[in-house]
Every structure is written in structure tokens, then in C-alpha cells.
Scaffold this active site. Structure first.
Site, PDB file in Angstrom:
ATOM      1  N   ARG A   1       0.612 -13.319 104.345  1.00  0.00           N
ATOM      2  CA  ARG A   1       0.213 -14.172 105.453  1.00  0.00           C
ATOM      3  C   ARG A   1      -0.559 -13.397 106.528  1.00  0.00           C
ATOM      4  NH1 ARG A   1       4.722 -16.172 103.215  1.00  0.00           N
ATOM      5  NH2 ARG A   1       4.810 -18.437 103.022  1.00  0.00           N
TER       6      ARG A   1
ATOM      7  N   HIS B   1      -2.301 -15.904 101.185  1.00  0.00           N
ATOM      8  CA  HIS B   1      -2.876 -15.542  99.880  1.00  0.00           C
ATOM      9  C   HIS B   1      -4.370 -15.812  99.780  1.00  0.00           C
ATOM     10  CE1 HIS B   1       1.060 -14.513  98.743  1.00  0.00           C
ATOM     11  NE2 HIS B   1       1.437 -15.577  98.079  1.00  0.00           N
TER      12      HIS B   1
ATOM     13  N   ASP C   1      12.044 -12.831 100.402  1.00  0.00           N
ATOM     14  CA  ASP C   1      10.603 -13.099 100.416  1.00  0.00           C
ATOM     15  C   ASP C   1       9.957 -12.008 101.270  1.00  0.00           C
ATOM     16  OD1 ASP C   1       8.714 -16.199 100.935  1.00  0.00           O
ATOM     17  OD2 ASP C   1       8.152 -14.233 100.168  1.00  0.00           O
TER      18      ASP C   1
ATOM     19  N   HIS D   1       0.703 -11.999  90.994  1.00  0.00           N
ATOM     20  CA  HIS D   1       1.805 -12.848  91.451  1.00  0.00           C
ATOM     21  C   HIS D   1       2.610 -13.399  90.269  1.00  0.00           C
ATOM     22  CE1 HIS D   1       3.922 -15.798  93.918  1.00  0.00           C
ATOM     23  NE2 HIS D   1       3.331 -15.367  94.988  1.00  0.00           N
ATOM     24  N   SER D   2       2.794 -12.593  89.226  1.00  0.00           N
ATOM     25  CA  SER D   2       3.602 -13.068  88.094  1.00  0.00           C
ATOM     26  C   SER D   2       5.043 -13.276  88.520  1.00  0.00           C
ATOM     27  CB  SER D   2       3.554 -12.055  86.936  1.00  0.00           C
ATOM     28  OG  SER D   2       2.272 -12.071  86.325  1.00  0.00           O
ATOM     29  N   TYR D   3       5.637 -14.371  88.009  1.00  0.00           N
ATOM     30  CA  TYR D   3       7.066 -14.630  88.198  1.00  0.00           C
ATOM     31  C   TYR D   3       7.767 -14.159  86.934  1.00  0.00           C
ATOM     32  CZ  TYR D   3       6.139 -18.089  91.969  1.00  0.00           C
ATOM     33  OH  TYR D   3       5.766 -18.735  93.127  1.00  0.00           O
TER      34      TYR D   3
ATOM     35  N   GLU E   1       5.394  -8.265  94.138  1.00  0.00           N
ATOM     36  CA  GLU E   1       3.957  -8.220  94.450  1.00  0.00           C
ATOM     37  C   GLU E   1       3.610  -6.915  95.156  1.00  0.00           C
ATOM     38  OE1 GLU E   1       3.178 -11.969  96.637  1.00  0.00           O
ATOM     39  OE2 GLU E   1       5.079 -12.593  95.738  1.00  0.00           O
TER      40      GLU E   1
HETATM   41  C1  G6D Z   1       6.072 -19.091  99.476  1.00  0.00           C
HETATM   42  O1  G6D Z   1       6.684 -17.459 101.099  1.00  0.00           O
HETATM   43  C2  G6D Z   1       6.445 -17.647  99.723  1.00  0.00           C
HETATM   44  C3  G6D Z   1       5.339 -16.730  99.290  1.00  0.00           C
HETATM   45  O2  G6D Z   1       5.740 -15.383  99.446  1.00  0.00           O
HETATM   46  C4  G6D Z   1       5.003 -17.024  97.838  1.00  0.00           C
HETATM   47  O3  G6D Z   1       3.937 -16.200  97.424  1.00  0.00           O
HETATM   48  C5  G6D Z   1       4.623 -18.482  97.680  1.00  0.00           C
HETATM   49  O4  G6D Z   1       5.669 -19.308  98.118  1.00  0.00           O
HETATM   50  C6  G6D Z   1       4.354 -18.837  96.226  1.00  0.00           C
HETATM   51  O5  G6D Z   1       5.036 -19.453 100.322  1.00  0.00           O
END
Ligand code: G6D
Length: 341
Positions: free
Chosen positions: A80, A105, A252, A179-181, A311
Site C-alpha cells: 500500500r 499493488h 498481513d 503473490h502466490s498463495y 511476498e
Molecule cells: C488484502 O491486505 C491484503 C493484501 O496484503 C493482499 O495482498 C490482498 O488482500 C490480496 O488486501
């Protein structure tokens, strides 16, 4: 290393290529030109079951309709930016406000939405997918024509090396990540709550209620943010720590990486382990607190904590760390090593 190139579909009149790579080590990775998205990583577990360990879809349409940054490269600037604005040499640059009053992002049309060009370099034991894009001056409000490339090098030792390169003809801001989960249980059969995470970090950045860094660096010692010796994700979520509550029940947060050892994610039940080595000074650990539950992922209903992100990046909010001077080369490498224990 087996290699297959396909056309996944067409977007805005442009064909989108996808690449499927199979290592001799039993792992398989699929990625595509839209957002440089990693759509699948298949790995065996300790019982020989080969299953997918990332959140992703099989069609472009699902990414367009549902994806909260699944698998993508994030840019020009991950994280952010307060008030969606920054100043360079007396000039204020205004970005899109796509997260309340702030920019998230790189904006709604950031790098996750770009159809990148791609090229391939192959040897017997490694394949490199070289994604490239010229982000024009002023795109999403950022100054400078930015020539950027992202290289995925996948090898027979089940390693993925991501190399980020960029150069701009004006001073600008750049902070790139993937940004892979991840969910090591296999085919999303469990949440990530019982995954064990090790972070070589003794401090994290405190966030405010807009999820912006406050500027305070908090020692992890004695808190559920202390992942130095390994900790199950659930411990933090059950802790009631105000910082975990404020971000939606979990983590986060940017963690400052101050020790020369890898980040490690381990799933006891499957025996799958992910090690991450990075040149970056920080990593945002996001535990999927805001994953929506109104769509399914390859037949599994999405839910909170179904995946987590690590990340690697420059610390969000520390603007001096994000500036890239005119003609300065941005170069950053992060290696992912997939193994079994
Ligand atoms: C939310 O705060 C989180 C971010 O860190 C994340 O990248 C996003 O969801 C997908 O905004």
C-alpha cells in the site's frame, strides 16, 4: 525437464500463452503470460501423491472474475502507498485509490493485469520463461517508461528462481513480488492453519486500521509474530493479539529479514516443505484472512486461510527504499525450493 507451450485463451484480442514444465524431480509448474501468473505447482507428498500446492484456476475467465492476486507478479509497487500519492523532486504523483484512500499493488491495472510478452530458454535440466513488458510513462500514475522483465527459471532439483529486472528513464518507484498463495496440504484438502512457518526475522512493521505501516518496527520476541524457531500459523490466529485481529484474523504484516537463513514453510501431514531464499530485505506474510468464500477453486470452496502468501519485497511504507533512480538497474532474486521431509 519436459516443456509444453499452449494458448490458454485470448484477452483483449491478444493470445495468452501458458507454459507447463515438468521436472525430473517430480514437480510440475504451470504459468502464463497474463500477470506472469503461476497457475499450478504439483508436488508429491511423502506417500507419493502428486497434488497441487498453490491457489489457482484452469481458465482465464476465473482469474478475471475471482482472483485476489492468485499467483501473479505485483507491480509497479507491491503493498500500500498512503493516500495513493508520492513526491519526487517536488512533483507529486497521484495514483489510483483502489484500497480506500490508498493505492494497493500498483493500482487496478497494475502488472497483475498485464499480458506480458514471453520467451523461452531451455537446457536439459532447466527451463527459463522470460516475461517482459514496457510500462509507459504515467501508467497507473507512476513516472518513467519502465522496461521490466521477470524470469522464472525452473529446474530438475524442484527449484524456482525468480529474477526481477527493471530500468526507467525517469526516477520512479518499483517494488516487485510474486503473490502466490501456498497450501502444502495438496489440492487444498486442508487450510494453512496447521502449517509451520519459520521466518528469519526479529522485527515486523506495525499496521494501522487501514493496513498501512505506522512506522513502528516491533520486536517479535515474546509475541505470536516470533517465527524465528518455527510456529504453527494457528497459534497467531487464536492469540487475540490486536494486530492479528485488526488484519482480519491472522497476519498481513511486513517482516524485516535480518538473518541469513531461508524462510521455511512445512506441512507435517504431507511432509511437503518450501524454502525461500531472497535478496529482498522484507517479506509480507499474508495468511489469507480476506479470501472470499463465494467461488470455488478447482472444485474446492474458497475460504479464509485456504492459502498464505510470502511476498518478498522492499518494506512497504519505507518510501526511500522504493525509489529507483533514472537508468538505475533494479535487480532482485528470490529462490523457492520445494522438498519432502
Ligand atoms: C488484502 O491486505 C491484503 C493484501 O496484503 C493482499 O495482498 C490482498 O488482500 C490480496 O488486501
Amino acid at each position: 525437464m519436459e516443456f509444453i507451450e499452449t494458448i490458454l485463451g485470448t484477452l483483449d484480442g491478444k493470445e495468452v500463452k501458458a507454459y507447463n514444465l515438468k521436472s525430473a524431480g517430480g514437480a510440475e509448474l504451470t504459468c502464463m503470460e497474463y500477470g506472469c501468473i503461476i497457475t499450478k505447482i504439483n508436488l508429491p507428498d511423502r506417500y507419493g501423491n502428486t497434488e497441487n500446492i498453490v491457489l489457482g484456476f484452469d481458465t482465464l475467465e476465473e482469474y478475471l472474475n475471482h482472483s485476489p492476486y492468485f499467483g501473479c507478479v505485483v507491480g509497479r509497487s507491491a503493498g500500500r502507498i498512503k493516500n495513493a500519492a508520492f513526491e519526487i523532486e517536488g512533483v507529486t504523483y497521484k495514483l489510483s485509490k483502489n484500497d480506500g484512500e490508498n493505492n494497493l499493488h500498483g493500482g487496478p491495472n497494475g502488472f497483475h493485469q498485464v499480458i506480458w510478452d514471453s520467451a523461452v530458454e531451455k537446457t536439459d535440466s532447466e527451463v527459463k520463461i522470460i516475461f517482459s513488458y514496457l510500462s509507459p510513462n504515467g501508467e497507473e500514475g507512476f513516472p518513467g517508461n519502465l522496461d521490466v522483465s521477470v524470469i522464472y527459471a525452473f529446474n530438475d532439483q524442484n527449484e524456482l528462481l525468480i529474477t526481477y529486472k527493471a530500468v526507467s528513464d525517469q526516477k520512479t518507484i518499483v517494488n516487485l513480488t510474486n503473490h502466490s498463495y501456498f497450501n502444502l496440504s495438496g489440492n487444498l484438502k486442508r487450510t494453512i492453519l496447521e502449517h509451520e512457518l519459520t521466518l528469519p526475522s526479529d522485527r515486523f512493521l506495525e499496521l494501522d486500521d487501514a493496513l498501512l505501516p505506522t512506522g513502528r518496527m516491533i520486536p517479535v520476541e515474546g509475541t505470536v509474530f516470533d517465527f524465528q524457531k518455527g510456529r504453527r500459523i494457528s497459534e497467531g490466529i487464536e492469540s487475540g493479539d490486536p494486530q492479528t485481529i485488526m488484519v482480519g484474523g491472522g497476519f498481513d504484516h511486513p517482516f524485516l529479514l535480518n538473518q541469513k537463513r531461508p524462510i521455511c514453510l512445512f506441512d507435517h501431514e504431507s511432509g511437503r516443505k518450501l524454502e525461500i531464499e531472497t535478496e529482498e530485505p522484507a517479506v509480507v506474510f499474508y495468511s489469507g484472512n480476506m479470501l472470499p468464500d463465494d467461488f470455488s477453486i478447482r472444485g474446492v470452496q474458497s475460504q479464509k486461510h485456504l492459502g498464505l502468501c510470502l511476498e518478498t519485497q522492499k518494506p512497504p511504507g519505507m518510501m526511500d527504499a522504493l525509489f529507483l533512480e533514472k537508468n538505475q538497474v533494479y535487480l532482485s532474486k528470490t529462490k523457492y525450493r520445494f522438498a519432502l521431509v
